[in-house]
Scaffold this motif. Structure first.
Motif, PDB file in Angstrom:
ATOM      1  N   ALA A  72     -21.562 -33.953   2.544  1.00 64.13           N
ATOM      2  CA  ALA A  72     -20.440 -34.321   1.619  1.00 64.13           C
ATOM      3  C   ALA A  72     -20.798 -35.485   0.814  1.00 64.13           C
ATOM      4  CB  ALA A  72     -19.137 -34.522   2.609  1.00 64.13           C
ATOM      5  N   LEU A  73     -20.074 -35.709  -0.514  1.00 65.25           N
ATOM      6  CA  LEU A  73     -19.971 -36.768  -1.073  1.00 65.25           C
ATOM      7  C   LEU A  73     -18.913 -36.845  -2.125  1.00 65.25           C
ATOM      8  CD1 LEU A  73     -22.254 -36.373  -3.686  1.00 65.25           C
ATOM      9  CD2 LEU A  73     -23.494 -37.195  -1.695  1.00 65.25           C
ATOM     10  N   VAL A  74     -19.216 -37.993  -3.131  1.00 60.87           N
ATOM     11  CA  VAL A  74     -18.088 -38.048  -4.155  1.00 60.87           C
ATOM     12  C   VAL A  74     -18.537 -37.522  -5.580  1.00 60.87           C
ATOM     13  CG1 VAL A  74     -16.632 -39.718  -5.011  1.00 60.87           C
ATOM     14  CG2 VAL A  74     -17.747 -40.162  -3.007  1.00 60.87           C
ATOM     15  N   LEU A  75     -19.327 -38.155  -6.310  1.00 60.50           N
ATOM     16  CA  LEU A  75     -19.431 -37.770  -7.694  1.00 60.50           C
ATOM     17  C   LEU A  75     -21.123 -37.797  -8.075  1.00 60.50           C
ATOM     18  CD1 LEU A  75     -18.104 -36.868 -10.212  1.00 60.50           C
ATOM     19  CD2 LEU A  75     -18.202 -39.231 -10.903  1.00 60.50           C
ATOM     20  N   ALA A  76     -21.388 -36.662  -8.612  1.00 60.62           N
ATOM     21  CA  ALA A  76     -22.953 -36.471  -9.021  1.00 60.62           C
ATOM     22  C   ALA A  76     -23.426 -37.339  -9.805  1.00 60.62           C
ATOM     23  CB  ALA A  76     -23.204 -35.174  -9.571  1.00 60.62           C
ATOM     24  N   CYS A  77     -24.698 -37.928  -9.792  1.00 59.80           N
ATOM     25  CA  CYS A  77     -25.078 -38.708 -10.884  1.00 59.80           C
ATOM     26  C   CYS A  77     -26.121 -37.949 -11.639  1.00 59.80           C
ATOM     27  CB  CYS A  77     -25.694 -40.087 -10.143  1.00 59.80           C
ATOM     28  SG  CYS A  77     -26.665 -41.378 -11.504  1.00 59.80           S
ATOM     29  N   LEU A 143      -8.552 -26.790   3.518  1.00 65.87           N
ATOM     30  CA  LEU A 143      -8.253 -26.150   2.170  1.00 65.87           C
ATOM     31  C   LEU A 143      -7.015 -25.262   2.331  1.00 65.87           C
ATOM     32  CD1 LEU A 143     -11.880 -24.908   1.304  1.00 65.87           C
ATOM     33  CD2 LEU A 143     -10.622 -26.712   0.678  1.00 65.87           C
ATOM     34  N   THR A 144      -6.589 -25.217   3.767  1.00 65.32           N
ATOM     35  CA  THR A 144      -5.315 -24.474   3.984  1.00 65.32           C
ATOM     36  C   THR A 144      -4.063 -24.470   3.120  1.00 65.32           C
ATOM     37  OG1 THR A 144      -4.476 -26.007   5.612  1.00 65.32           O
ATOM     38  CG2 THR A 144      -6.113 -24.226   6.551  1.00 65.32           C
ATOM     39  N   SER A 145      -3.965 -25.846   2.321  1.00 61.17           N
ATOM     40  CA  SER A 145      -2.793 -25.843   1.451  1.00 61.17           C
ATOM     41  C   SER A 145      -3.330 -25.322   0.139  1.00 61.17           C
ATOM     42  CB  SER A 145      -2.632 -27.232   1.226  1.00 61.17           C
ATOM     43  OG  SER A 145      -3.405 -28.072   0.688  1.00 61.17           O
ATOM     44  N   GLY A 146      -4.427 -24.585  -0.185  1.00 59.24           N
ATOM     45  CA  GLY A 146      -4.805 -24.179  -1.361  1.00 59.24           C
ATOM     46  C   GLY A 146      -5.721 -25.334  -2.203  1.00 59.24           C
ATOM     47  N   LYS A 147      -5.419 -26.641  -1.843  1.00 56.96           N
ATOM     48  CA  LYS A 147      -6.048 -27.971  -2.439  1.00 56.96           C
ATOM     49  C   LYS A 147      -6.993 -28.470  -1.320  1.00 56.96           C
ATOM     50  CE  LYS A 147      -4.144 -27.664  -6.450  1.00 56.96           C
ATOM     51  NZ  LYS A 147      -4.835 -27.459  -7.508  1.00 56.96           N
ATOM     52  N   ALA A 148      -8.083 -29.145  -1.916  1.00 56.86           N
ATOM     53  CA  ALA A 148      -9.145 -29.793  -0.757  1.00 56.86           C
ATOM     54  C   ALA A 148      -8.442 -31.027  -0.313  1.00 56.86           C
ATOM     55  CB  ALA A 148     -10.174 -30.234  -1.486  1.00 56.86           C
ATOM     56  N   VAL A 149      -7.928 -31.311   0.733  1.00 53.94           N
ATOM     57  CA  VAL A 149      -7.084 -32.559   1.239  1.00 53.94           C
ATOM     58  C   VAL A 149      -8.239 -33.376   2.148  1.00 53.94           C
ATOM     59  CG1 VAL A 149      -5.436 -33.583   2.417  1.00 53.94           C
ATOM     60  CG2 VAL A 149      -5.057 -31.492   1.035  1.00 53.94           C
ATOM     61  N   SER A 308     -21.175 -33.569   0.411  1.00 59.25           N
ATOM     62  CA  SER A 308     -21.101 -32.419  -0.603  1.00 59.25           C
ATOM     63  C   SER A 308     -20.032 -32.301  -1.262  1.00 59.25           C
ATOM     64  CB  SER A 308     -21.123 -31.077   0.054  1.00 59.25           C
ATOM     65  OG  SER A 308     -19.963 -30.831   0.933  1.00 59.25           O
ATOM     66  N   TYR A 309     -19.881 -32.206  -2.734  1.00 58.99           N
ATOM     67  CA  TYR A 309     -18.501 -32.295  -3.438  1.00 58.99           C
ATOM     68  C   TYR A 309     -18.590 -31.185  -4.521  1.00 58.99           C
ATOM     69  CZ  TYR A 309     -22.100 -34.788  -6.091  1.00 58.99           C
ATOM     70  OH  TYR A 309     -23.345 -35.308  -6.716  1.00 58.99           O
ATOM     71  N   LEU A 310     -17.228 -31.124  -5.245  1.00 55.44           N
ATOM     72  CA  LEU A 310     -17.316 -30.244  -6.192  1.00 55.44           C
ATOM     73  C   LEU A 310     -18.130 -30.763  -7.682  1.00 55.44           C
ATOM     74  CD1 LEU A 310     -13.668 -29.066  -6.042  1.00 55.44           C
ATOM     75  CD2 LEU A 310     -15.705 -27.750  -5.361  1.00 55.44           C
ATOM     76  N   THR A 311     -18.821 -29.846  -8.195  1.00 56.77           N
ATOM     77  CA  THR A 311     -19.421 -30.199  -9.636  1.00 56.77           C
ATOM     78  C   THR A 311     -18.526 -29.810 -10.731  1.00 56.77           C
ATOM     79  OG1 THR A 311     -20.901 -28.310  -9.249  1.00 56.77           O
ATOM     80  CG2 THR A 311     -21.595 -30.261  -8.348  1.00 56.77           C
ATOM     81  N   LYS A 312     -17.768 -28.750 -10.542  1.00 55.37           N
ATOM     82  CA  LYS A 312     -16.742 -28.372 -11.562  1.00 55.37           C
ATOM     83  C   LYS A 312     -15.235 -28.088 -11.034  1.00 55.37           C
ATOM     84  CE  LYS A 312     -18.043 -23.585 -10.610  1.00 55.37           C
ATOM     85  NZ  LYS A 312     -18.502 -22.180 -11.116  1.00 55.37           N
ATOM     86  N   THR A 314     -12.041 -26.419  -9.946  1.00 54.10           N
ATOM     87  CA  THR A 314     -11.908 -25.037  -9.264  1.00 54.10           C
ATOM     88  C   THR A 314     -10.289 -25.452  -8.956  1.00 54.10           C
ATOM     89  OG1 THR A 314     -12.232 -26.009  -7.117  1.00 54.10           O
ATOM     90  CG2 THR A 314     -13.964 -25.145  -8.383  1.00 54.10           C
ATOM     91  N   THR A 315      -9.855 -24.220  -8.376  1.00 52.82           N
ATOM     92  CA  THR A 315      -8.439 -24.153  -7.933  1.00 52.82           C
ATOM     93  C   THR A 315      -8.194 -25.283  -6.665  1.00 52.82           C
ATOM     94  OG1 THR A 315      -8.762 -22.383  -6.408  1.00 52.82           O
ATOM     95  CG2 THR A 315      -7.828 -22.071  -8.458  1.00 52.82           C
ATOM     96  N   TYR A 316      -9.305 -25.727  -5.849  1.00 56.66           N
ATOM     97  CA  TYR A 316      -9.274 -26.691  -4.787  1.00 56.66           C
ATOM     98  C   TYR A 316      -9.524 -28.082  -5.348  1.00 56.66           C
ATOM     99  CZ  TYR A 316      -9.668 -22.889  -1.487  1.00 56.66           C
ATOM    100  OH  TYR A 316      -9.377 -21.651  -0.669  1.00 56.66           O
ATOM    101  N   GLY A 317      -9.867 -28.282  -6.323  1.00 50.69           N
ATOM    102  CA  GLY A 317      -9.660 -29.713  -7.119  1.00 50.69           C
ATOM    103  C   GLY A 317     -10.695 -29.820  -8.038  1.00 50.69           C
ATOM    104  N   LYS A 318     -10.551 -31.088  -8.761  1.00 49.82           N
ATOM    105  CA  LYS A 318     -11.363 -31.330  -9.876  1.00 49.82           C
ATOM    106  C   LYS A 318     -12.748 -31.756  -9.531  1.00 49.82           C
ATOM    107  CE  LYS A 318      -7.894 -31.680 -12.824  1.00 49.82           C
ATOM    108  NZ  LYS A 318      -7.608 -30.766 -13.874  1.00 49.82           N
ATOM    109  N   ALA A 319     -13.759 -31.690 -10.549  1.00 51.67           N
ATOM    110  CA  ALA A 319     -15.063 -32.082 -10.412  1.00 51.67           C
ATOM    111  C   ALA A 319     -15.326 -33.407  -9.478  1.00 51.67           C
ATOM    112  CB  ALA A 319     -15.938 -31.953 -11.568  1.00 51.67           C
ATOM    113  N   GLY A 320     -16.095 -33.573  -8.652  1.00 51.24           N
ATOM    114  CA  GLY A 320     -16.226 -35.002  -8.072  1.00 51.24           C
ATOM    115  C   GLY A 320     -15.408 -35.110  -6.753  1.00 51.24           C
ATOM    116  N   THR A 321     -14.652 -33.845  -6.520  1.00 53.40           N
ATOM    117  CA  THR A 321     -13.969 -33.832  -5.325  1.00 53.40           C
ATOM    118  C   THR A 321     -14.793 -33.640  -3.988  1.00 53.40           C
ATOM    119  OG1 THR A 321     -11.997 -32.825  -6.279  1.00 53.40           O
ATOM    120  CG2 THR A 321     -12.238 -32.715  -3.878  1.00 53.40           C
ATOM    121  N   LEU A 322     -14.723 -34.621  -3.124  1.00 55.11           N
ATOM    122  CA  LEU A 322     -15.485 -34.949  -1.987  1.00 55.11           C
ATOM    123  C   LEU A 322     -15.020 -33.697  -0.923  1.00 55.11           C
ATOM    124  CD1 LEU A 322     -17.601 -36.722  -0.473  1.00 55.11           C
ATOM    125  CD2 LEU A 322     -15.676 -37.995   0.513  1.00 55.11           C
ATOM    126  N   LEU A 323     -15.843 -33.122  -0.377  1.00 52.51           N
ATOM    127  CA  LEU A 323     -15.547 -32.005   0.403  1.00 52.51           C
ATOM    128  C   LEU A 323     -15.809 -32.446   2.027  1.00 52.51           C
ATOM    129  CD1 LEU A 323     -16.762 -28.912  -1.736  1.00 52.51           C
ATOM    130  CD2 LEU A 323     -14.593 -29.745  -1.249  1.00 52.51           C
TER     131      LEU A 323
END
Length: 353
Positions: A72-77, A143-149, A308-312, A314-323
């Motif tokens: 997991a993590l926050v934002l890619a450099c 992810l059960t709400s449809g968003k990464a919380v 880990s985090y999103l790099t683009k 998605t329906t679950y969150g913006k790029a940079g969303t920590l997973l």
């Protein structure tokens, strides 16, 4: 686990119900670190079936309490090659290839340095009748709400049995003072044997230490999900092995093997779950828009954790969303599950391989 862990009808009623159906029964815990890969494949198969894979980065996030130790993590450099090619006759594709190759060089060099430092360490040995103890902090997204919380950081202790098996009870896990069993892998009715899905110290000792042979073994043995990029699957499999106790030579070989996987890059801004900044190694899953990142101590190259985090978007969150994120704090050897190791049998995570 029953065909439907929730007891609901097998008929689908949307993402929430389908994800709930895939969740393990709450009474016990499934195998951490490695078991998440199985859950990930199940959910990704469901995602591909619905033909929305590119917007569903729900891998390994079915059960944050178990899956947080996976990454997991926050934002890619972004790591740039630092090379400017002039002239209009240059092929853009060739420029991209040159930059990708240039990015690979510092990643391989860093992993080789980590490998050299790891190989010289003196590690604790583990008997078949003992348990590997790990204390860590981690969290994961729901992810059960449809968003990464993202959930809160949780203190976790694990005792993993080292008997060759097959075993039905693989150890214990204690989270926020509550202790539960770790069950065998789904489908292993006779128990889970030592192996890639349950890497014991003895099994890890049996792996080839030649990086090329080890990498060939991992490519051959890592379960293949048709929708996944093979290089990413193997990178994640190596990441799942990190963080436990293993012979220093095996750990060194894993790092050198990872250095040979295409697409591995440095991650200069890497931090673990508790904010410790370190040297980062990462690889992007371009199909699912995620990045997996490993974090190492800047001084002694010890493995600190992962994220880990999103790099683009998605329906679950913006790029940079920590997973998910994880921080290794302590490890050791215990004679029985639920009992913390003695001082002579434990070590701080910062000083281990």
């Amino acid at each position: 686990m029953k065909d439907n862990a929730t007891g609901a009808s097998p008929e689908r009623h949307g993402d929430r119900e389908e994800i709930a159906r895939l969740l393990p029964a709450p009474a016990d815990w499934d195998l951490p670190r490695e078991q998440y890969l199985r859950h990930k494949d199940l959910l990704m198969h469901h995602i591909d079936h619905d033909q929305v894979a590119r917007t569903r980065p729900a891998r390994r996030l079915l059960r944050p309490a178990v899956l947080a130790p996976a990454t997991a993590l926050v934002l890619a450099c972004a790591v740039t090659a630092g090379i400017t090619l002039t002239g209009s006759d240059r092929d853009p594709a060739g420029t991209a290839a040159t930059r990708a190759a240039t990015d690979m060089q510092p990643a391989a060099a860093l992993l080789n340095r980590i490998s050299d430092a790891t190989e010289t360490r003196t590690g604790l040995t583990v008997r078949d009748d003992q348990f590997v103890y790990t204390r860590e902090k981690g969290n994961g997204a729901d992810l059960t709400s449809g968003k990464a919380v993202l959930g809160p950081l949780v203190d976790r202790e694990e005792w993993i049995a080292q008997a060759p098996g097959p075993l039905r009870t693989l150890g214990l896990i204690r989270e926020d003072g509550e202790t539960s069993r770790i069950n065998a892998e789904l489908g292993d009715t006779d128990g889970t044997p030592a192996g890639l899905g349950r890497p014991t110290y003895r099994w890890l000792s049996s792996l080839p230490t030649d990086p090329d042979k080890l990498l060939a073994y991992l490519y051959a043995k890592t379960p293949d999900e048709e929708s996944r990029e093979r290089d990413q699957e193997v990178f994640e499999r190596i990441g799942a092995l990190l963080g436990g106790m293993m012979p220093p030579r095996t750990a060194a070989a894993l790092y050198r093997a990872a250095a040979k996987i295409p697409g591995v890059t440095p991650a200069p801004q890497a931090r673990d779950a508790i904010g410790r900044k370190g040297l980062g190694i990462a690889r992007d899953d371009t199909r699912y828009g995620m990045r997996d990142e490993w974090v190492f101590d800047e001084k002694n190259f010890a493995f600190l954790g992962s994220r880990s985090y999103l790099t683009k978007d998605t329906t679950y969150g913006k790029a940079g969303t920590l997973l998910s994120s994880r921080a290794e704090l302590e490890h050791g050897v215990a004679d029985e599950a639920g009992r913390r190791p003695a001082d002579a049998e434990r070590t701080q995570a910062e000083s281990r391989s």
